[in-house]
Design an enzyme around this catalytic site. Structure first.
Site, short mmCIF file in Angstrom:
data_model
loop_
_atom_site.label_atom_id
_atom_site.label_comp_id
_atom_site.label_asym_id
_atom_site.label_seq_id
_atom_site.Cartn_x
_atom_site.Cartn_y
_atom_site.Cartn_z
N ASP A 104 43.41 72.21 16.39
CA ASP A 104 44.07 71.21 17.23
C ASP A 104 45.52 71.64 17.42
O ASP A 104 46.24 71.88 16.43
CB ASP A 104 44.02 69.83 16.57
CG ASP A 104 42.61 69.24 16.59
OD1 ASP A 104 41.68 69.92 17.07
OD2 ASP A 104 42.44 68.10 16.11
N ASP A 128 34.66 60.30 23.24
CA ASP A 128 35.39 59.83 22.07
C ASP A 128 35.27 58.31 22.03
O ASP A 128 35.50 57.64 23.04
CB ASP A 128 36.87 60.23 22.17
CG ASP A 128 37.04 61.73 22.41
OD1 ASP A 128 36.19 62.50 21.92
OD2 ASP A 128 38.01 62.11 23.08
#
Length: 241
Positions: free
Chosen positions: A8, A129
């Site tokens: 990330d 998500d």
């Protein structure tokens, strides 16, 4: 089941967020390309990349870091975060990215997902998500009333390569993945489903794999913290331990 080690990216560094909160970022490294290379050296088949700044900005922000990774590794990589138009999709694929992940636009502009999947077969995934079964967009900052399964089913005929399902409340929390919800989604659609969020032990990987229907799992913090040894995990998933 394929294990996707995650990188990330925030401000050019490797970080992990707690439950998607940009103010709760832990920096794990300042050289994303070296991190990707170490994952490759451990035997991974894919690398999972997220441009966190891009997810909030709505356009790529950590492009230099991503390009450095792509020029360093030979295994395929997938990238999500800030990819919201055809020009960006085309640019990343032309630069060697194997798969783009479309999240916010899957809700706001599903026709773009379909167009991209037709133009680049096998190279477009949908990132879903969710909190409590409802889809969140724009870097998880905006919650919608769209249900996960409904969104996934709407792309059944689009030709997308995979659905990456993230349980936001589990992400970065080291509390284990939501196996039941991920398995239910995988059984509800024909598209391969990749689990993300909370994968923090070999037992988590075994539980996901044991469903027989989950195509992959993404893990980040557990690899950086040492809770999961990547080489050992890959051996376990190959049935060697």
């Amino acid at each position: 089941m394929i294990l996707y080690p995650a990188i990330d990216l925030k401000d050019g560094q490797c970080v992990r967020l707690l439950r998607g909160d940009m103010d709760k970022a832990t920096v794990f490294g300042s050289d994303p390309a070296a991190q990707a290379k170490s994952f490759q050296d451990a035997g991974c088949e894919w690398v999972h990349l997220v441009d966190l700044n891009g997810a909030f900005a709505g356009e790529p922000v950590n492009g230099a870091a991503v390009e450095s990774i792509l020029s360093t590794i030979t295994v395929p990589a997938q990238l999500g975060g800030g990819i919201r138009d055809m020009a960006t999709i085309e640019r990343w694929i032309s630069r060697g990215l194997s798969r783009v992940i479309l999240g916010t636009v899957a809700v706001e502009n599903p026709d773009l997902v379909r167009e991209a999947a037709r133009a680049f077969p096998g190279k477009v995934a949908v990132g879903i998500d969710a909190r409590k079964g409802r889809v969140a967009t724009k870097g998880w900052a905006t919650e919608t009333e769209v249900m996960v399964t409904d969104l996934a089913r709407s792309f059944e005929d689009a030709g997308v390569a995979a659905i990456i399902y993230t349980d936001i409340d589990r992400d970065g929390a080291m509390q284990g993945p939501n196996v039941a919800a991920t398995e239910a989604l995988a059984r509800a659609v024909d598209i391969p489903v990749i689990a993300s969020g909370g994968v923090s032990s070999l037992d988590d990987l075994r539980a996901l794999d044991a469903t027989g229907v989950i195509a992959g799992a993404i893990s980040g913090r557990a690899l950086y913290d040492g809770a999961i040894d990547l080489a050992t995990a890959l051996a376990v998933l190959r049935g060697e331990g």
